[in-house]
Design a protein around this motif. Structure first.
Motif, PDB file in Angstrom:
ATOM      1  N   UNK A 134       0.824  -1.173   0.115  1.00 55.29           N
ATOM      2  CA  UNK A 134       0.005  -0.072  -0.014  1.00 55.29           C
ATOM      3  C   UNK A 134       0.872   1.426  -0.058  1.00 55.29           C
ATOM      4  N   UNK A 135       0.411   2.159  -0.757  1.00 53.46           N
ATOM      5  CA  UNK A 135       0.970   3.372  -0.735  1.00 53.46           C
ATOM      6  C   UNK A 135       0.594   4.506   0.361  1.00 53.46           C
ATOM      7  N   UNK A 136      -0.542   4.264   0.601  1.00 58.03           N
ATOM      8  CA  UNK A 136      -0.983   4.871   1.966  1.00 58.03           C
ATOM      9  C   UNK A 136      -1.618   4.087   2.982  1.00 58.03           C
ATOM     10  N   UNK A 137      -0.843   4.292   3.945  1.00 61.19           N
ATOM     11  CA  UNK A 137      -1.090   3.489   5.153  1.00 61.19           C
ATOM     12  C   UNK A 137      -1.799   4.200   6.253  1.00 61.19           C
ATOM     13  N   UNK A 138      -2.874   3.611   6.952  1.00 61.76           N
ATOM     14  CA  UNK A 138      -3.743   4.264   7.965  1.00 61.76           C
ATOM     15  C   UNK A 138      -3.562   3.202   8.977  1.00 61.76           C
ATOM     16  N   UNK A 154     -10.820   8.081   1.647  1.00 62.07           N
ATOM     17  CA  UNK A 154      -9.565   7.409   1.501  1.00 62.07           C
ATOM     18  C   UNK A 154      -9.293   6.964   0.228  1.00 62.07           C
ATOM     19  N   UNK A 155      -8.208   7.265  -0.427  1.00 61.06           N
ATOM     20  CA  UNK A 155      -7.849   6.982  -1.869  1.00 61.06           C
ATOM     21  C   UNK A 155      -6.429   6.117  -1.796  1.00 61.06           C
ATOM     22  N   UNK A 156      -6.193   5.671  -2.789  1.00 62.84           N
ATOM     23  CA  UNK A 156      -4.889   4.682  -2.881  1.00 62.84           C
ATOM     24  C   UNK A 156      -3.573   5.707  -2.321  1.00 62.84           C
ATOM     25  N   UNK A 192     -16.097  22.000  10.685  1.00 59.68           N
ATOM     26  CA  UNK A 192     -14.906  22.863  11.528  1.00 59.68           C
ATOM     27  C   UNK A 192     -13.511  22.684  11.020  1.00 59.68           C
ATOM     28  N   UNK A 193     -13.317  21.550  10.408  1.00 61.96           N
ATOM     29  CA  UNK A 193     -11.860  21.534  10.023  1.00 61.96           C
ATOM     30  C   UNK A 193     -12.095  20.590   8.782  1.00 61.96           C
ATOM     31  N   UNK A 194     -11.090  20.749   7.918  1.00 59.21           N
ATOM     32  CA  UNK A 194     -11.138  20.066   6.567  1.00 59.21           C
ATOM     33  C   UNK A 194      -9.870  20.123   5.921  1.00 59.21           C
ATOM     34  N   UNK A 195      -9.378  19.198   5.213  1.00 57.42           N
ATOM     35  CA  UNK A 195      -8.160  19.277   4.217  1.00 57.42           C
ATOM     36  C   UNK A 195      -8.145  18.023   3.628  1.00 57.42           C
ATOM     37  N   UNK A 196      -6.692  18.022   2.942  1.00 61.64           N
ATOM     38  CA  UNK A 196      -6.315  16.798   2.129  1.00 61.64           C
ATOM     39  C   UNK A 196      -4.801  16.669   2.344  1.00 61.64           C
ATOM     40  N   UNK A 197      -4.416  15.488   1.957  1.00 65.13           N
ATOM     41  CA  UNK A 197      -3.043  15.202   1.948  1.00 65.13           C
ATOM     42  C   UNK A 197      -2.706  14.156   1.119  1.00 65.13           C
TER      43      UNK A 197
END
Length: 139
Positions: free
Chosen positions: A13-17, A114-116, A131-136
């Motif tokens: 996986x490229x993006x691990x939670x 959640x995206x890859x 109240x809060x938002x964003x992306x990474x």
């Protein structure tokens, strides 16, 4: 820790939670969980990007931090403390280093897309206000 490291080593996986009950870092009444430093280091060694926790009764978004609590210039694990699901909320005195958003007076939920290779977030209170938002990106 051994299990975590072997699982992360086997992942493509490229993006691990990751998620756990107690947060490694928190401005809340319980504060930082130093006993989680080795697990955080394992996640950081394998390029995890996102950590979710509860335990403290507030919402907090933290900048990407190393296992020792220092901020990361690029990469690193961004964490969210979301203990706003219905029980009483707890006042916090002051944000810890690395805290980007701290809300201790609103119940709500964290909505994740959640995206890859990326993720987006919104903290939405019980009135529906964002109240809060964003992306990474995870790259």
């Amino acid at each position: 820790e051994k299990w975590l490291r072997s699982t992360l080593a086997a992942s493509s996986a490229q993006c691990t939670l990751a998620y756990m009950h107690a947060p490694r870092f928190s401005s809340g009444v319980h504060g930082d969980a130093d006993w989680l430093e080795d697990l955080w280091q394992a996640l950081d060694d394998y390029d995890a990007y996102l950590m979710l926790a509860g335990h403290d009764h507030n919402y907090e978004r933290l900048a990407p931090l190393h296992a020792d609590g220092t901020q990361v210039a690029s990469g690193g694990i961004q964490s969210f403390v979301v203990g706003t699901g219905g029980t009483w909320l707890r006042d916090t005195d002051s944000p810890r280093s690395g805290s980007e958003v701290l809300i201790d007076d609103k119940h709500g939920v964290l909505v994740l897309d959640l995206e890859p290779d990326s993720y987006e977030w919104q903290f939405v209170d019980t009135t529906g206000a964002v109240l809060d938002q964003g992306s990474r990106s995870c790259s």
